[in-house]
Design a protein around this motif. Structure first.
Motif, PDB file in Angstrom:
ATOM      1  N   CYS A 132      40.933  32.866  31.059  1.00 22.42           N
ATOM      2  CA  CYS A 132      39.496  32.688  31.285  1.00 22.42           C
ATOM      3  C   CYS A 132      39.162  32.136  32.665  1.00 22.42           C
ATOM      4  CB  CYS A 132      38.894  31.774  30.211  1.00 22.42           C
ATOM      5  SG  CYS A 132      39.683  30.151  30.102  1.00 22.42           S
ATOM      6  N   ASN A 133      40.169  31.703  33.447  1.00 27.57           N
ATOM      7  CA  ASN A 133      39.984  31.227  34.820  1.00 27.57           C
ATOM      8  C   ASN A 133      38.795  30.262  34.977  1.00 27.57           C
ATOM      9  OD1 ASN A 133      42.157  32.558  36.076  1.00 27.57           O
ATOM     10  ND2 ASN A 133      40.995  34.479  36.119  1.00 27.57           N
ATOM     11  N   PRO A 134      38.876  29.052  34.436  1.00 30.37           N
ATOM     12  CA  PRO A 134      37.772  28.097  34.607  1.00 30.37           C
ATOM     13  C   PRO A 134      37.613  27.673  36.067  1.00 30.37           C
ATOM     14  CG  PRO A 134      39.682  26.995  33.695  1.00 30.37           C
ATOM     15  CD  PRO A 134      40.019  28.459  33.717  1.00 30.37           C
ATOM     16  N   ILE A 135      36.367  27.475  36.476  1.00 34.41           N
ATOM     17  CA  ILE A 135      36.067  26.980  37.821  1.00 34.41           C
ATOM     18  C   ILE A 135      35.108  25.800  37.689  1.00 34.41           C
ATOM     19  CG2 ILE A 135      36.417  29.244  38.901  1.00 34.41           C
ATOM     20  CD1 ILE A 135      33.356  29.500  39.056  1.00 34.41           C
ATOM     21  N   PRO A 136      35.108  24.882  38.669  1.00 37.78           N
ATOM     22  CA  PRO A 136      34.137  23.781  38.614  1.00 37.78           C
ATOM     23  C   PRO A 136      32.720  24.367  38.641  1.00 37.78           C
ATOM     24  CG  PRO A 136      35.816  23.388  40.297  1.00 37.78           C
ATOM     25  CD  PRO A 136      35.988  24.801  39.860  1.00 37.78           C
ATOM     26  N   PHE A 137      31.791  24.068  37.871  1.00 32.26           N
ATOM     27  CA  PHE A 137      31.709  23.095  36.821  1.00 32.26           C
ATOM     28  C   PHE A 137      31.382  23.826  35.524  1.00 32.26           C
ATOM     29  CE2 PHE A 137      31.082  20.808  40.717  1.00 32.26           C
ATOM     30  CZ  PHE A 137      31.736  19.600  40.516  1.00 32.26           C
ATOM     31  N   ASP A 138      32.282  24.699  35.127  1.00 33.79           N
ATOM     32  CA  ASP A 138      32.192  25.357  33.831  1.00 33.79           C
ATOM     33  C   ASP A 138      32.304  24.318  32.719  1.00 33.79           C
ATOM     34  OD1 ASP A 138      31.999  27.996  34.686  1.00 33.79           O
ATOM     35  OD2 ASP A 138      34.169  28.250  34.841  1.00 33.79           O
ATOM     36  N   PRO A 139      31.625  24.533  31.566  1.00 30.73           N
ATOM     37  CA  PRO A 139      31.923  23.707  30.389  1.00 30.73           C
ATOM     38  C   PRO A 139      33.360  23.997  29.953  1.00 30.73           C
ATOM     39  CG  PRO A 139      29.831  24.867  30.129  1.00 30.73           C
ATOM     40  CD  PRO A 139      30.499  25.460  31.330  1.00 30.73           C
ATOM     41  N   ILE A 140      34.168  22.955  29.805  1.00 30.93           N
ATOM     42  CA  ILE A 140      35.595  23.170  29.569  1.00 30.93           C
ATOM     43  C   ILE A 140      36.113  22.312  28.421  1.00 30.93           C
ATOM     44  CG2 ILE A 140      36.260  23.919  31.897  1.00 30.93           C
ATOM     45  CD1 ILE A 140      36.872  20.993  32.569  1.00 30.93           C
ATOM     46  N   LEU A 141      37.266  22.713  27.894  1.00 24.20           N
ATOM     47  CA  LEU A 141      38.045  21.871  26.996  1.00 24.20           C
ATOM     48  C   LEU A 141      39.509  22.131  27.324  1.00 24.20           C
ATOM     49  CD1 LEU A 141      38.886  24.217  24.851  1.00 24.20           C
ATOM     50  CD2 LEU A 141      36.840  23.521  23.665  1.00 24.20           C
ATOM     51  N   ALA A 142      40.385  21.296  26.784  1.00 25.87           N
ATOM     52  CA  ALA A 142      41.800  21.395  27.147  1.00 25.87           C
ATOM     53  C   ALA A 142      42.669  21.458  25.900  1.00 25.87           C
ATOM     54  CB  ALA A 142      42.209  20.198  27.998  1.00 25.87           C
ATOM     55  N   TYR A 143      43.731  22.246  26.013  1.00 24.28           N
ATOM     56  CA  TYR A 143      44.758  22.281  24.971  1.00 24.28           C
ATOM     57  C   TYR A 143      45.853  21.300  25.385  1.00 24.28           C
ATOM     58  CZ  TYR A 143      48.279  23.965  21.707  1.00 24.28           C
ATOM     59  OH  TYR A 143      49.208  24.040  20.718  1.00 24.28           O
ATOM     60  N   VAL A 144      46.136  20.314  24.516  1.00 22.96           N
ATOM     61  CA  VAL A 144      47.087  19.253  24.831  1.00 22.96           C
ATOM     62  C   VAL A 144      48.460  19.611  24.263  1.00 22.96           C
ATOM     63  CG1 VAL A 144      47.581  16.795  24.645  1.00 22.96           C
ATOM     64  CG2 VAL A 144      45.209  17.587  24.702  1.00 22.96           C
ATOM     65  N   SER A 145      49.470  19.673  25.145  1.00 23.47           N
ATOM     66  CA  SER A 145      50.852  19.923  24.726  1.00 23.47           C
ATOM     67  C   SER A 145      51.696  18.707  25.050  1.00 23.47           C
ATOM     68  CB  SER A 145      51.432  21.137  25.463  1.00 23.47           C
ATOM     69  OG  SER A 145      50.635  22.276  25.238  1.00 23.47           O
ATOM     70  N   ALA A 146      52.351  18.148  24.050  1.00 23.09           N
ATOM     71  CA  ALA A 146      53.196  16.981  24.279  1.00 23.09           C
ATOM     72  C   ALA A 146      54.305  17.325  25.260  1.00 23.09           C
ATOM     73  CB  ALA A 146      53.803  16.493  22.963  1.00 23.09           C
ATOM     74  N   GLY A 147      54.421  16.569  26.346  1.00 23.99           N
ATOM     75  CA  GLY A 147      55.446  16.797  27.352  1.00 23.99           C
ATOM     76  C   GLY A 147      55.079  17.843  28.374  1.00 23.99           C
ATOM     77  N   LYS A 148      53.947  18.588  28.160  1.00 23.16           N
ATOM     78  CA  LYS A 148      53.575  19.661  29.095  1.00 23.16           C
ATOM     79  C   LYS A 148      52.228  19.403  29.765  1.00 23.16           C
ATOM     80  CE  LYS A 148      56.156  23.265  26.663  1.00 23.16           C
ATOM     81  NZ  LYS A 148      56.091  24.571  25.976  1.00 23.16           N
ATOM     82  N   GLY A 149      51.442  18.461  29.242  1.00 26.98           N
ATOM     83  CA  GLY A 149      50.171  18.153  29.872  1.00 26.98           C
ATOM     84  C   GLY A 149      49.011  18.948  29.290  1.00 26.98           C
ATOM     85  N   PHE A 150      48.018  19.259  30.154  1.00 28.74           N
ATOM     86  CA  PHE A 150      46.777  19.894  29.742  1.00 28.74           C
ATOM     87  C   PHE A 150      46.714  21.334  30.247  1.00 28.74           C
ATOM     88  CE2 PHE A 150      45.704  15.504  29.388  1.00 28.74           C
ATOM     89  CZ  PHE A 150      44.684  15.418  28.448  1.00 28.74           C
ATOM     90  N   THR A 151      46.210  22.231  29.405  1.00 32.25           N
ATOM     91  CA  THR A 151      45.850  23.576  29.851  1.00 32.25           C
ATOM     92  C   THR A 151      44.339  23.695  29.693  1.00 32.25           C
ATOM     93  OG1 THR A 151      47.958  24.468  29.105  1.00 32.25           O
ATOM     94  CG2 THR A 151      46.194  26.049  29.559  1.00 32.25           C
ATOM     95  N   VAL A 152      43.649  23.889  30.807  1.00 34.15           N
ATOM     96  CA  VAL A 152      42.183  23.864  30.820  1.00 34.15           C
ATOM     97  C   VAL A 152      41.630  25.261  30.558  1.00 34.15           C
ATOM     98  CG1 VAL A 152      40.132  23.295  32.180  1.00 34.15           C
ATOM     99  CG2 VAL A 152      42.230  21.958  32.464  1.00 34.15           C
ATOM    100  N   HIS A 153      40.710  25.368  29.581  1.00 37.87           N
ATOM    101  CA  HIS A 153      40.032  26.621  29.240  1.00 37.87           C
ATOM    102  C   HIS A 153      38.523  26.439  29.382  1.00 37.87           C
ATOM    103  CE1 HIS A 153      43.453  28.725  27.146  1.00 37.87           C
ATOM    104  NE2 HIS A 153      43.875  27.474  27.016  1.00 37.87           N
ATOM    105  N   ARG A 154      37.843  27.544  29.608  1.00 38.78           N
ATOM    106  CA  ARG A 154      36.388  27.533  29.470  1.00 38.78           C
ATOM    107  C   ARG A 154      36.055  27.441  27.983  1.00 38.78           C
ATOM    108  NH1 ARG A 154      35.059  32.965  32.334  1.00 38.78           N
ATOM    109  NH2 ARG A 154      33.004  32.668  31.413  1.00 38.78           N
ATOM    110  N   GLN A 155      34.960  26.745  27.668  1.00 34.09           N
ATOM    111  CA  GLN A 155      34.574  26.621  26.256  1.00 34.09           C
ATOM    112  C   GLN A 155      34.251  27.970  25.633  1.00 34.09           C
ATOM    113  OE1 GLN A 155      31.450  23.738  25.687  1.00 34.09           O
ATOM    114  NE2 GLN A 155      32.684  22.022  26.439  1.00 34.09           N
ATOM    115  N   THR A 156      33.868  28.947  26.461  1.00 32.29           N
ATOM    116  CA  THR A 156      33.524  30.279  25.945  1.00 32.29           C
ATOM    117  C   THR A 156      34.722  31.226  25.914  1.00 32.29           C
ATOM    118  OG1 THR A 156      32.833  30.897  28.188  1.00 32.29           O
ATOM    119  CG2 THR A 156      31.114  30.114  26.680  1.00 32.29           C
ATOM    120  N   CYS A 157      35.902  30.732  26.249  1.00 33.07           N
ATOM    121  CA  CYS A 157      37.096  31.581  26.272  1.00 33.07           C
ATOM    122  C   CYS A 157      37.347  32.173  24.885  1.00 33.07           C
ATOM    123  CB  CYS A 157      38.304  30.757  26.716  1.00 33.07           C
ATOM    124  SG  CYS A 157      39.858  31.671  26.658  1.00 33.07           S
ATOM    125  N   PRO A 158      37.479  33.497  24.776  1.00 34.69           N
ATOM    126  CA  PRO A 158      37.695  34.129  23.457  1.00 34.69           C
ATOM    127  C   PRO A 158      38.943  33.612  22.746  1.00 34.69           C
ATOM    128  CG  PRO A 158      37.187  35.773  25.139  1.00 34.69           C
ATOM    129  CD  PRO A 158      37.409  34.478  25.852  1.00 34.69           C
TER     130      PRO A 158
END
Length: 703
Positions: A576-602
């Motif tokens: 979904c290629n988020p850019i500032p300042f898209d509404p975003i959320l993150a998928y949290v992976s233990a040991g891997k950090g954050f993967t940032v998605h747009r809130q509208t990402c399918p």
């Protein structure tokens, strides 16, 4: 002093010479401050404050009010300060001017919020000194009289505000003289065509009605003379706006409204009012249920009069209002009568106004913001009232449509908060029952009971709604704090009590929250991810090692992109290629950090509701760098199209990474650009520029 002569003539008629001199000095300050300023009509600006001051002078207000009216715009529109006015004219005049002045140099999220905050400030200033609203009403009345030079849309906006706020305030303060003028001008500018048609119809009907009015007037006058009762009988014409409102709300047709002939009888005492009522009822037949005694039970604004609807032998309907001279003056001037009649006694209108002003303080305290405050005040500005009784016989005034919940809060806030049931005329009834005149209400309370949020669906009064809302907000906050506490301990995998209180408060302030409790509430409400807060607590705690989520041990040298992720691995999802300042959320992976998605990402739109690994996050306000984004441009085939599109994008300082062309049937191609840009603002700018290109059919963002 060219514009001062007319005002001076009015104030000379009732003020002391020294007070008139003070007003003259105030005029000179206002004239000098507004020198060179013009109104949209082309008139010198000074004509406006002078006109507002004259409106107040005709109400015979004190000299300080007239002075403040003359200078009411100098703080806002000129370099004159409140302190300058205080030095020259005293603190009271300066406070009045400041109370009327609009808010400036404050940033609001919306125009509505700015207007609401301005209104809140004015109402709170009015609580301190009621003359503030009198000046504001005069200011608004003259603005309404000179709306002709403005655009139609602006005229309608100002007219709507006048009908919804300022005319009801004038009515609530009992100043019918100003109320009727504001309503008429508001109606004429809000619905100009309807106004013209109704005005023409009223003028036409007036000629046919003259003989009937004179005959009825003569009948009443003759009967009063025979009974040796003093009374002056006046034919009273309904205003065009009053006719329009009755047509809209109750009756339906112009002829039905105009069939009622209105009269006012002015006499010398309350006793004479009731004697005149008896004589009028002897001449004409009173209609059942159409008599109102506002002398024994004054309206909420202090208005007093006897009202009766009658019918003659010729089936003509007659409306009669009977009142004393003092009641008539009070009806015209309301709270302004305090200055008109300096007897030292508190008049009903003044007493009622002060009660209302005190209620505004409670509404202000229970409102979260200005928009909510103005909504609650609007509710209390409804003119229709219901009169009910306590078991001990005390009369309680409530807005039309009020319920036992409104009654409970009118008795006392604690009674409302602990209310569990009610009796209406000694019979148990639902709390949602709409009250009518004459009911006796008994509230049943229980220690420890709390307001029910469902009451908001039927509570009518501003006081009741404000208190219920305040309780619901506090209740939700407590629940949010408890949830935030549990979530944070879960993310920390240890007890929060192991941290020093000072450290917790410091971390909260670092993340821009006033207290750690506010931060816990934000976590519970989902406004900030618990893992981010946990990371911050551990990162700043010297006893702890780097948390599991982080693989970067040092602070970044450049401003971070995502707020609160110092020391964490942050990746941007290619789906979904988020850019500032898209509404975003993150998928949290233990040991891997954050993967940032747009809130509208399918890929995550459906999944994040069922997966607690998705958390809401925010962009850092000072984010820098370039971010990948896709552009899909639908173009008509032609020579040099690709070159021109590429040139437009490059001229916006946007780097083109890749271009792919999809050929469709006919003369249309799809150009898929992969670009690197700064933020959503830059994206919006390039899309706007591309859409006006003649050979571009459609432009949209593409993941």
């Amino acid at each position: 002093m060219v514009y001062f002569a007319g005002l001076k003539e009015v104030v000379d008629s009732y003020l002391e010479p020294a007070q008139v001199d003070d007003i003259g000095r105030a005029y000179e300050v206002a004239e000098a401050a507004h020198e060179g300023q013009m109104r949209s009509s082309g008139d010198p600006y000074i004509t406006h404050p002078v006109a507002a001051a004259r409106i107040l002078a005709e109400l015979r207000l004190d000299h300080q009010t007239i002075m403040a009216a003359l200078m009411h715009d100098v703080i806002e529109d000129t370099e004159v300060t409140k302190q300058d006015l205080a030095d020259q004219f005293g603190d009271q005049v300066a406070e009045l001017v400041e109370g009327v002045s609009k808010l400036t140099q404050i940033n609001f999220r919306s125009k509505e919020e700015a207007q609401a905050e301005n209104f809140r400030k004015m109402m709170m200033a009015m609580v301190q000194d009621i003359r503030v609203i009198l000046i504001k009403l005069a200011d608004r009345l003259h603005n309404m009289q000179t709306l002709g030079s403005l655009r139609p849309d602006k005229r309608r906006r100002i007219a709507r505000e006048t009908l919804e706020i300022y005319a009801p305030i004038a009515n609530r303060l009992g100043i019918y003289k100003l109320k009727e003028q504001l309503e008429l001008l508001g109606f004429a500018n809000m619905h100009p065509l309807r106004y013209k048609i109704l005005q023409a119809s009223v003028t036409k009907a007036r000629g046919h009605r003259k003989a009937v009015i004179e005959k009825i007037q003569e009948q009443i006058t003759k009967r009063l003379k025979e009974a040796h009762i003093k009374g002056m009988v006046l034919g009273r014409e309904k205003s065009v706006y009053s006719i329009y409102r009755k047509m809209r709300d109750k009756v339906g047709t112009f002829n039905e409204v105009m069939d009622i002939y209105a009269f006012r009888v002015i006499t010398d005492s309350e006793d004479s009012c009731y004697r005149i009522l008896g004589q009028v009822h002897n001449i004409f037949k009173p209609l059942p249920g159409r008599f109102k005694d506002y002398i024994a039970i004054p309206k909420a604004n202090g208005y007093q009069s006897l009202h009766s609807i009658l019918q003659s032998k010729q089936q003509v309907r007659i409306e009669v209002q009977i009142r004393t001279e003092l009641m008539d003056q009070m009806a015209e001037h309301g709270v302004a009568a305090h200055w008109l009649y300096k007897t030292g006694n508190s008049h009903p209108a003044e007493h009622k106004a002060r009660e209302w002003l005190q209620s505004l303080i409670e509404l202000q305290q229970n409102a979260d913001n200005s928009l909510e405050f103005i909504e609650n005040v609007k509710i209390d500005l409804f003119p229709d009232e219901v009169y009910v009784f306590t078991p001990k016989g005390k009369i309680i005034q409530l807005p039309k449509g009020a319920t036992p919940v409104d009654f409970a809060y009118a008795i006392h806030t604690d009674v409302g908060n602990t209310c569990i049931a009610c009796k209406i005329d000694k019979q148990f009834a639902p709390l949602s029952t709409k009250l009518t005149n004459g009911m006796t209400i008994e509230v049943v309370t229980a220690l420890g009971s709390k307001p029910n949020p469902a009451w908001l669906s039927f509570a009518m009064s501003g006081k009741a709604r404000a208190n219920i809302r305040s309780f619901v907000k506090n209740m939700r906050r407590d629940e949010a704090v408890n949830l935030g506490y549990r979530l944070l301990e879960q993310s920390l995998a240890k007890n929060l009590d192991s941290f020093e209180v000072e450290h917790l408060e410091q971390v909260a302030k670092t993340i821009n929250y006033d207290s750690f409790e506010d931060l816990l509430a934000a976590v519970g409400l989902g406004r900030i991810a618990s893992v981010l807060v946990a990371h911050r607590l551990n990162m700043d705690d010297p006893q702890e090692a780097t948390p599991d989520l982080g693989s970067v041990s040092s602070q970044p040298s450049e401003p971070i992109a995502i707020k609160g992720t110092e020391g964490l691995v942050v990746k941007y999802a290619k789906c979904c290629n988020p850019i500032p300042f898209d509404p975003i959320l993150a998928y949290v992976s233990a040991g891997k950090g954050f993967t940032v998605h747009r809130q509208t990402c399918p890929n995550v739109k459906r999944a994040h509701k069922q997966n607690d690994r998705y958390v809401p996050i925010e962009w850092s306000p000072d984010v820098v760098g370039e971010f990948t984004c896709g552009l899909e441009i639908e173009v008509f085939n032609g020579r040099g199209v690709l070159a021109q599109i590429t040139s437009i994008i490059s001229n916006q300082e946007i780097n083109i990474v890749n271009v792919k062309i999809d050929e469709l049937d006919g003369d249309i191609n799809i150009l898929n650009f992969e670009v690197r840009l700064k933020d959503r603002a830059q994206l919006a700018s390039i899309i706007k520029k591309l859409r006006v290109v003649p050979f571009v059919n459609k432009v949209q963002r593409h993941s």
